[in-house]
Design an enzyme around this catalytic site. Structure first.
Site, PDB file in Angstrom:
ATOM      1  CG  ASP A 174      -2.058  -1.022   1.025  1.00  0.00           C
ATOM      2  OD1 ASP A 174      -3.129  -0.628   0.549  1.00  0.00           O
ATOM      3  OD2 ASP A 174      -1.834  -2.210   1.328  1.00  0.00           O
TER       4      ASP A 174
ATOM      5  CG  ASN B 284       0.729  -5.846   1.816  1.00  0.00           C
ATOM      6  OD1 ASN B 284       0.088  -5.260   0.948  1.00  0.00           O
ATOM      7  ND2 ASN B 284       0.649  -7.159   1.978  1.00  0.00           N
TER       8      ASN B 284
END
Length: 312
Positions: A215, A225
């Site tokens: 992310d 993440n």
């Protein structure tokens, strides 16, 4: 099937909260509707959020308050704000220019996912590979194909995939609900495992590589993440198994020096103390619910983007 697209003046996207029971397309005409879809995870995944951000600016029509609200809808994934900024840069040129910029973000994501799939499959050595993954990183997290699961799809198409072990991914079960749904659709062999089984199965030698998405990737390679990624990285390091991050170049955030500077979203009590609306903890129980964790760069074997392979 595209997870998100612009169709006849509106944003259309798969409502991922309804999967795997039913595949429902939402048609959104306002920024408020899109922000709601983002926050309740009807649309999720860093690349898809980038596309949503860009298309949302088209819906906003230049309204600064709506654009600011869209940009801040979820704080951890850098792609959302990046997608907003790509479209905002063309506001002075008019509606058609903004729409064209947003559609470029969509098309670039499709091309990036194809490139990541090829590059990631080329990186991995051997045939009949056993892959472990967490959360959902397939086409549902992008526009088509996806990031880490896009590599899995390419391996499967090349006849090099033995099996995928997908973590269920508590508390919202994106692995159980979404990843298994996508793997079944592509005909890839897979089994679902409890999150806590991941490190044990790595230690037993049941896995050839761990593939995750991201992310936000900090300038030093630290990677945010889905929660549970850090535990897999620790297990993979101990077991000597490659731990590979697959994400578009746009997920790398040079303005964030390291993982400790990444804002981690806490999604509140409800997702932990209930499962699909059924309470599993006593009334009054409080929870900590970080949606993401950060894997330090020294635990990452490689970062595969649409443009290169980085070895932190």
């Amino acid at each position: 099937m595209r997870t998100i697209d612009w169709v006849d003046g509106a944003v259309e996207l798969v409502d991922q909260t309804r999967l795997p029971g039913e595949c429902v397309m939402l048609r959104l005409h306002t920024v408020a509707e899109l922000v709601d879809a983002i926050q309740r995870l009807a649309v999720r995944g860093a690349p898809a959020l980038g596309v949503a951000g860009a298309l949302g600016v088209v819906l906003a029509g230049g309204d600064p308050a709506e654009i600011a609200g869209l940009r801040a809808a979820r704080p951890t994934a850098v792609n959302l704000a990046w997608g907003v900024d790509q479209a905002v840069a063309h506001l002075a040129e008019g509606h058609e220019a903004v729409l064209a910029a947003a559609l470029r973000v969509r098309d670039d994501d499709i091309a990036a996912c194809l490139a990541m799939g090829e590059r990631g499959a080329d990186l991995l050595e051997g045939d009949r590979l056993r892959i472990m993954t967490v959360c959902n990183t397939g086409g549902l997290a992008a526009v088509e194909r996806g990031t880490a699961l896009g590599v899995v799809q390419t391996l499967h198409e090349r006849g090099r995939l033995a099996e995928v072990l997908a973590l269920e991914t508590r508390p919202l079960l994106q692995g159980a609900r979404l990843t298994t749904w996508e793997l079944a659709r592509m005909g890839a062999p897979h089994r679902l495992i409890a999150d806590s089984a991941g490190p044990y199965l790595l230690a037993k030698g049941e896995v050839d590589a761990v593939l995750i998405g991201a992310d936000r990737i900090a300038a030093n390679g630290d990677t945010a993440n889905k929660i549970g990624s850090y535990a897999l990285a620790l297990g993979a390091e101990r077991a000597g198994v490659p731990f590979i991050v697959v994400a578009p170049e746009t997920t790398i955030d040079p303005a964030t020096p390291s993982g400790e500077h990444i804002e981690i979203e806490d999604r509140g009590d409800e997702e932990i103390v209930t499962v699909h609306g059924v309470r599993v903890a006593p009334e009054g129980t409080r929870a900590l619910n970080p949606a993401f964790d950060v894997t330090p760069h020294d635990l990452i074997t490689a970062i595969v983007t649409d443009k290169r392979v980085i070895r932190p």
